[in-house]
Write a protein that holds these residues in place. Structure first.
Motif, PDB file in Angstrom:
ATOM      1  N   THR A  98       1.012  -1.293  -0.487  1.00  0.00           N
ATOM      2  CA  THR A  98       0.299   0.181  -0.036  1.00  0.00           C
ATOM      3  C   THR A  98       0.984   1.187   0.228  1.00  0.00           C
ATOM      4  OG1 THR A  98       0.227   0.087   2.190  1.00  0.00           O
ATOM      5  CG2 THR A  98      -1.797  -1.398   1.355  1.00  0.00           C
ATOM      6  N   PRO A  99       0.572   2.477  -0.337  1.00  0.00           N
ATOM      7  CA  PRO A  99       1.380   4.052   0.018  1.00  0.00           C
ATOM      8  C   PRO A  99       2.125   3.616   1.595  1.00  0.00           C
ATOM      9  CG  PRO A  99      -0.949   4.331  -1.146  1.00  0.00           C
ATOM     10  CD  PRO A  99      -1.197   3.000  -1.024  1.00  0.00           C
ATOM     11  N   THR A 100       1.093   2.940   2.465  1.00  0.00           N
ATOM     12  CA  THR A 100       1.492   3.514   3.610  1.00  0.00           C
ATOM     13  C   THR A 100       2.485   2.213   3.549  1.00  0.00           C
ATOM     14  OG1 THR A 100       0.102   2.366   4.714  1.00  0.00           O
ATOM     15  CG2 THR A 100      -0.186   4.839   4.144  1.00  0.00           C
ATOM     16  N   THR A 101       3.153   1.228   2.941  1.00  0.00           N
ATOM     17  CA  THR A 101       4.003   0.635   3.489  1.00  0.00           C
ATOM     18  C   THR A 101       5.269   0.600   4.021  1.00  0.00           C
ATOM     19  OG1 THR A 101       2.483  -1.170   2.111  1.00  0.00           O
ATOM     20  CG2 THR A 101       5.242  -1.299   2.273  1.00  0.00           C
ATOM     21  N   THR A 102       6.190   0.508   5.055  1.00  0.00           N
ATOM     22  CA  THR A 102       7.408   0.789   5.476  1.00  0.00           C
ATOM     23  C   THR A 102       7.824  -0.784   5.884  1.00  0.00           C
ATOM     24  OG1 THR A 102       6.790   0.636   7.715  1.00  0.00           O
ATOM     25  CG2 THR A 102       6.390   2.426   7.108  1.00  0.00           C
ATOM     26  N   SER A 103       7.504  -1.841   5.357  1.00  0.00           N
ATOM     27  CA  SER A 103       8.818  -2.937   5.940  1.00  0.00           C
ATOM     28  C   SER A 103       7.753  -3.997   4.541  1.00  0.00           C
ATOM     29  CB  SER A 103       8.365  -3.710   7.192  1.00  0.00           C
ATOM     30  OG  SER A 103       6.994  -3.979   7.203  1.00  0.00           O
ATOM     31  N   ALA A 104       8.619  -4.527   4.064  1.00  0.00           N
ATOM     32  CA  ALA A 104       8.259  -5.805   2.445  1.00  0.00           C
ATOM     33  C   ALA A 104       9.062  -6.907   2.945  1.00  0.00           C
ATOM     34  CB  ALA A 104       8.058  -5.098   0.996  1.00  0.00           C
ATOM     35  N   LEU A 105       7.889  -8.131   1.782  1.00  0.00           N
ATOM     36  CA  LEU A 105       8.186  -9.049   1.971  1.00  0.00           C
ATOM     37  C   LEU A 105       8.572  -9.326   0.427  1.00  0.00           C
ATOM     38  CD1 LEU A 105       9.788 -12.204   2.756  1.00  0.00           C
ATOM     39  CD2 LEU A 105       7.695 -12.796   2.914  1.00  0.00           C
ATOM     40  N   PHE A 106       9.544  -9.613  -0.335  1.00  0.00           N
ATOM     41  CA  PHE A 106       9.842 -10.401  -1.585  1.00  0.00           C
ATOM     42  C   PHE A 106      10.237 -11.273  -2.628  1.00  0.00           C
ATOM     43  CE2 PHE A 106      10.156  -5.546  -1.286  1.00  0.00           C
ATOM     44  CZ  PHE A 106       9.542  -4.928  -2.432  1.00  0.00           C
ATOM     45  N   VAL A 107       9.152 -11.837  -2.739  1.00  0.00           N
ATOM     46  CA  VAL A 107      10.145 -13.665  -3.237  1.00  0.00           C
ATOM     47  C   VAL A 107       9.889 -14.078  -4.575  1.00  0.00           C
ATOM     48  CG1 VAL A 107       8.517 -15.894  -3.168  1.00  0.00           C
ATOM     49  CG2 VAL A 107       8.131 -13.872  -1.314  1.00  0.00           C
ATOM     50  N   LEU A 108      11.447 -14.272  -4.964  1.00  0.00           N
ATOM     51  CA  LEU A 108      11.748 -14.471  -5.929  1.00  0.00           C
ATOM     52  C   LEU A 108      11.934 -15.700  -6.675  1.00  0.00           C
ATOM     53  CD1 LEU A 108      14.043 -11.662  -4.782  1.00  0.00           C
ATOM     54  CD2 LEU A 108      14.188 -12.320  -7.117  1.00  0.00           C
ATOM     55  N   ASP A 109      11.323 -16.314  -7.248  1.00  0.00           N
ATOM     56  CA  ASP A 109      11.255 -18.338  -7.655  1.00  0.00           C
ATOM     57  C   ASP A 109      11.785 -18.243  -8.136  1.00  0.00           C
ATOM     58  OD1 ASP A 109       9.123 -18.733  -5.110  1.00  0.00           O
ATOM     59  OD2 ASP A 109       7.802 -17.642  -6.455  1.00  0.00           O
ATOM     60  N   ALA A 110      12.154 -19.198  -8.152  1.00  0.00           N
ATOM     61  CA  ALA A 110      13.288 -20.199  -9.721  1.00  0.00           C
ATOM     62  C   ALA A 110      13.067 -21.491  -9.683  1.00  0.00           C
ATOM     63  CB  ALA A 110      14.715 -19.416  -9.228  1.00  0.00           C
ATOM     64  N   LEU A 111      13.249 -21.810 -10.703  1.00  0.00           N
ATOM     65  CA  LEU A 111      12.986 -23.617 -11.259  1.00  0.00           C
ATOM     66  C   LEU A 111      14.256 -23.498 -12.248  1.00  0.00           C
ATOM     67  CD1 LEU A 111       9.091 -24.107 -12.218  1.00  0.00           C
ATOM     68  CD2 LEU A 111      11.178 -25.028 -10.376  1.00  0.00           C
ATOM     69  N   ASP A 112      15.357 -25.051 -12.262  1.00  0.00           N
ATOM     70  CA  ASP A 112      15.438 -25.099 -13.450  1.00  0.00           C
ATOM     71  C   ASP A 112      15.317 -24.358 -14.632  1.00  0.00           C
ATOM     72  OD1 ASP A 112      17.725 -26.308 -12.042  1.00  0.00           O
ATOM     73  OD2 ASP A 112      16.953 -27.763 -11.637  1.00  0.00           O
ATOM     74  N   PRO A 113      15.777 -24.163 -15.997  1.00  0.00           N
ATOM     75  CA  PRO A 113      17.589 -23.964 -16.227  1.00  0.00           C
ATOM     76  C   PRO A 113      17.759 -22.873 -15.946  1.00  0.00           C
ATOM     77  CG  PRO A 113      16.156 -23.064 -18.028  1.00  0.00           C
ATOM     78  CD  PRO A 113      15.398 -23.773 -16.935  1.00  0.00           C
ATOM     79  N   LEU A 114      16.767 -21.660 -14.325  1.00  0.00           N
ATOM     80  CA  LEU A 114      17.515 -20.588 -14.365  1.00  0.00           C
ATOM     81  C   LEU A 114      18.549 -21.371 -13.061  1.00  0.00           C
ATOM     82  CD1 LEU A 114      16.431 -17.413 -14.628  1.00  0.00           C
ATOM     83  CD2 LEU A 114      15.791 -17.576 -11.518  1.00  0.00           C
ATOM     84  N   THR A 115      19.747 -20.211 -13.551  1.00  0.00           N
ATOM     85  CA  THR A 115      20.753 -20.512 -12.029  1.00  0.00           C
ATOM     86  C   THR A 115      19.975 -19.825 -10.950  1.00  0.00           C
ATOM     87  OG1 THR A 115      22.318 -18.757 -13.093  1.00  0.00           O
ATOM     88  CG2 THR A 115      22.354 -21.260 -14.164  1.00  0.00           C
ATOM     89  N   ASP A 116      21.756 -20.596 -10.202  1.00  0.00           N
ATOM     90  CA  ASP A 116      21.668 -19.945  -8.386  1.00  0.00           C
ATOM     91  C   ASP A 116      22.256 -18.115  -8.823  1.00  0.00           C
ATOM     92  OD1 ASP A 116      21.047 -21.891  -7.632  1.00  0.00           O
ATOM     93  OD2 ASP A 116      22.536 -22.877  -6.030  1.00  0.00           O
ATOM     94  N   ALA A 117      23.649 -18.054 -10.165  1.00  0.00           N
ATOM     95  CA  ALA A 117      23.874 -16.836 -10.109  1.00  0.00           C
ATOM     96  C   ALA A 117      22.588 -16.158 -10.563  1.00  0.00           C
ATOM     97  CB  ALA A 117      25.669 -17.127 -11.061  1.00  0.00           C
TER      98      ALA A 117
END
Length: 250
Positions: free
Chosen positions: A196-215
């Protein structure tokens, strides 16, 4: 309110049933505190809106290059997520993961919401990775990725009115102690924990499967963290990688 980011991330879990479905799955969680609301809204005085728009334009250009001569569903990471959706019974033609949905919109222009949302959408498209952002302060307990029983509440809206839906049994969902926060792995988020416009703390989730590498996963998280650090004078960030076989928090 000060948030203990490390404690929050240490409580995060991906249940074994999800890893049994896709042993190659990795979730990189990025928690941030100290965001300045004025820096994350279009009428803020920090110049963030202009910066976010530049990122979206660059993401649209990156998508155009990636899609030159091929369809969105032929991108390797998009194809992997389509297979993952089929594995728990979802039809990817009808319920597209968040990255595919954005990539399909890139040619006609990515949506402009607010700088905080625009930044993570730009990173998602540029790196071709599903990426969700939620208000950490609205969570009831830590995030967990599970195979749903089908009884869990999912607070959402329909025709502009609040409604409670339920996932399909076996569906992969993110949840907290109050219910589902995101359905079908990375398809639709609940407004209950939305930014929301008042957010001051947030969680972001990045989802990966092969062939996306750890790098490549780390590169996307590093870029996102760099942009978030500019959205407040006292921004703090913590991250945690969840993957099959991990003994615990690290």
């Amino acid at each position: 309110m000060t948030v203990d980011l490390r404690e929050f991330l240490d409580g995060a879990q991906v249940e074994d049933a999800v890893f049994a479905l896709r042993p190659d799955y990795r979730a990189l969680l990025l928690a941030v505190d100290g965001l300045t609301p004025a820096a994350t809204t279009p009428d803020g005085a920090t110049g963030s809106t202009h910066d976010a728009d530049d990122l979206l334009v660059a993401a649209q250009q990156a998508a155009a290059r990636a899609l030159e001569g091929r369809a969105v569903e032929d991108l390797p990471h998009v194809a992997a997520w389509r297979d993952a959706y089929r594995a728990f019974g979802a039809k990817p033609q009808r319920t597209r993961n968040s990255a595919e949905a954005l990539l399909r919109r890139a040619a006609s222009g990515l949506p402009r919401v607010n700088p905080l949302t625009d930044v993570y959408n730009a990173v998602s498209v540029s790196h071709q990775i599903p990426l969700g952002g939620e208000d950490l302060a609205r969570y009831a307990g830590p995030p967990r990725l599970v195979r749903a029983l089908g009884t869990e509440p999912f607070a959402t809206t329909a025709d502009g009115q609040p409604v409670v839906e339920h996932p399909e049994p076996g569906e992969v969902v993110w949840c907290d102690d109050e219910g589902v926060t995101c359905r079908r792995w990375n398809w639709r988020q609940s407004p209950r924990t939305g930014l929301t416009p008042t957010t001051t703390s947030a969680l972001f989730v990045l989802d990966a499967l092969d062939p996306l590498t750890d790098a490549q996963l780390d590169a996307a998280a590093d870029e996102l963290a760099g942009h978030l650090a500019r959205l407040g004078e006292r921004v703090r960030l913590e991250r945690r990688l969840l993957r099959a076989g991990d003994a615990g928090p690290r």
